[in-house]
Motif scaffolding. Structure first.
Motif, PDB file in Angstrom:
ATOM      1  N   ALA A 186       1.184  -1.201  -0.173  1.00 15.75           N
ATOM      2  CA  ALA A 186       0.235   0.408   0.254  1.00 15.75           C
ATOM      3  C   ALA A 186       0.424   1.477  -0.040  1.00 15.75           C
ATOM      4  CB  ALA A 186      -0.718  -0.109   1.042  1.00 15.75           C
ATOM      5  N   VAL A 187       0.157   1.989  -0.785  1.00 11.56           N
ATOM      6  CA  VAL A 187       1.556   2.824  -1.229  1.00 11.56           C
ATOM      7  C   VAL A 187       0.706   4.506  -0.035  1.00 11.56           C
ATOM      8  CG1 VAL A 187       2.194   5.195  -2.627  1.00 11.56           C
ATOM      9  CG2 VAL A 187       2.376   3.070  -3.328  1.00 11.56           C
ATOM     10  N   GLU A 188       1.613   4.572   0.771  1.00 13.49           N
ATOM     11  CA  GLU A 188       1.480   5.685   2.322  1.00 13.49           C
ATOM     12  C   GLU A 188       2.417   6.887   1.889  1.00 13.49           C
ATOM     13  OE1 GLU A 188      -0.355   4.488   6.459  1.00 13.49           O
ATOM     14  OE2 GLU A 188       1.251   5.200   5.874  1.00 13.49           O
ATOM     15  N   VAL A 189       2.364   7.779   0.931  1.00 12.01           N
ATOM     16  CA  VAL A 189       3.228   9.276   1.136  1.00 12.01           C
ATOM     17  C   VAL A 189       2.630  10.762   1.431  1.00 12.01           C
ATOM     18  CG1 VAL A 189       4.280   7.615  -0.999  1.00 12.01           C
ATOM     19  CG2 VAL A 189       2.595   9.508  -1.256  1.00 12.01           C
ATOM     20  N   GLY A 190       2.597  11.630   1.689  1.00 16.39           N
ATOM     21  CA  GLY A 190       2.544  12.910   2.023  1.00 16.39           C
ATOM     22  C   GLY A 190       2.251  13.468   1.013  1.00 16.39           C
ATOM     23  N   THR A 191       1.021  13.803   0.621  1.00 18.97           N
ATOM     24  CA  THR A 191       1.145  15.204  -1.040  1.00 18.97           C
ATOM     25  C   THR A 191      -0.460  16.035  -0.464  1.00 18.97           C
ATOM     26  OG1 THR A 191      -1.084  13.573  -1.528  1.00 18.97           O
ATOM     27  CG2 THR A 191       1.010  13.087  -2.286  1.00 18.97           C
ATOM     28  N   ARG A 192      -0.415  16.868   1.204  1.00 23.58           N
ATOM     29  CA  ARG A 192      -0.557  17.195   1.814  1.00 23.58           C
ATOM     30  C   ARG A 192      -0.460  19.013   0.549  1.00 23.58           C
ATOM     31  NH1 ARG A 192      -2.512  17.842   7.733  1.00 23.58           N
ATOM     32  NH2 ARG A 192      -3.301  20.109   7.729  1.00 23.58           N
ATOM     33  N   LYS A 193       0.522  19.102   1.149  1.00 27.15           N
ATOM     34  CA  LYS A 193       1.398  20.141   0.047  1.00 27.15           C
ATOM     35  C   LYS A 193       1.329  20.118  -1.362  1.00 27.15           C
ATOM     36  CE  LYS A 193       4.221  20.921   4.433  1.00 27.15           C
ATOM     37  NZ  LYS A 193       5.861  20.828   5.405  1.00 27.15           N
TER      38      LYS A 193
END
Length: 266
Positions: free
Chosen positions: A231-238
């Motif tokens: 499962a890809v779990e990366v931060g893209t919030r910004k």
């Protein structure tokens, strides 16, 4: 599962936060992911089994795993009872046909919950026929290491039958994730593919953008005939929409490319 690479790569809804599940499904379908992991948050859409099933059917993407609301930021989601959180997550997984529930170990102040955690997880796996994969965490660092979890942040020495390895958490803990992988063997049931630099902050970088041996980790998964989900779990919030999709496309391609290379080396 991708027939060409032999691995199932799903997108965690947390990877599009603060957007919701609807946008996660749309992006996952457009990029060619194999399914979805739903992170249960305060957002009602992450808790709505009927709505999630409708999204799954509309986009042709199965929900492969549910991440229970056992984070600091979800302390009041599904109430305040830790076991209620787990049980309602199991119920949601059953309702959307997911076969894995990811959960964190108890916080140190949840002493009663912690005392029964190992046995409670095992009993629920047996009763409901689901995989409850306990995730590796990390010590909190503020000038010194603080033991924030019980029985501990590292699931490897614990008698859990199933474990989730998160590569960003391993970076924050400054753990040897390849040694953890080897020590877990067949107990490694689920993977959160991401990266980190070793900062005290849990970074959730795109794989290959930090210091973790993500390529070798995927090669070894393939050589070990891993049958679970990545499962890809990366931060893209910004990120704006274009940047978010670029991050998620790169992560998917990274997973498939390096798993396939591991298969070729077997």
């Amino acid at each position: 599962m991708s027939e060409s690479t032999g691995v199932t790569v799903t997108l965690s809804t947390s990877s599009v936060y603060p957007l919701g599940p609807a946008q996660a499904f749309e992006i996952a379908e457009s990029l060619g992911y194999d399914g979805i992991e739903v992170m249960v948050l305060a957002d009602p859409a992450t808790q709505d089994a009927a709505g999630l099933r409708e999204l799954s059917e509309r986009h042709g993407l199965p929900i492969r795993s549910i991440h229970a609301p056992t984070l600091l930021v979800t302390q009041r989601v599904y109430g305040t009872s830790p076991w209620d959180k787990v049980d309602r997550s199991i119920e949601l997984a059953h309702d959307v046909d997911a076969d894995v529930v990811v959960l964190h170990p108890p916080f140190r102040w949840q002493k009663e919950y912690a005392a029964s955690f190992v046995e409670g997880v095992a009993a629920r796996e047996k009763e409901f026929g689901l995989v409850l994969a306990v995730e590796n965490m990390y010590p909190w660092r503020a000038g010194r290491h603080v033991q924030a979890y019980l029985p501990g942040w590292d699931p490897v020495p614990q008698p859990y039958e199933h474990v989730t390895l998160d590569l960003s958490h391993a970076a924050t803990a400054r753990s040897d994730v390849l040694q953890m992988q080897a020590d877990l063997g067949s107990r490694l049931a689920h993977v959160h593919l991401t990266d980190g630099s070793g900062s005290p902050k849990d970074e959730h970088l795109v794989p290959g953008c930090g210091s973790q041996p993500c390529e070798e980790f995927l090669h070894r998964l393939a050589r070990d005939s891993y049958e679970g989900v990545v499962a890809v779990e990366v931060g893209t919030r910004k990120q704006k929409a274009e940047g978010r999709e670029a991050y998620l496309r790169e992560s998917l391609e990274f997973a498939r490319t390096h798993f396939a290379r591991g298969l070729a080396d077997r």
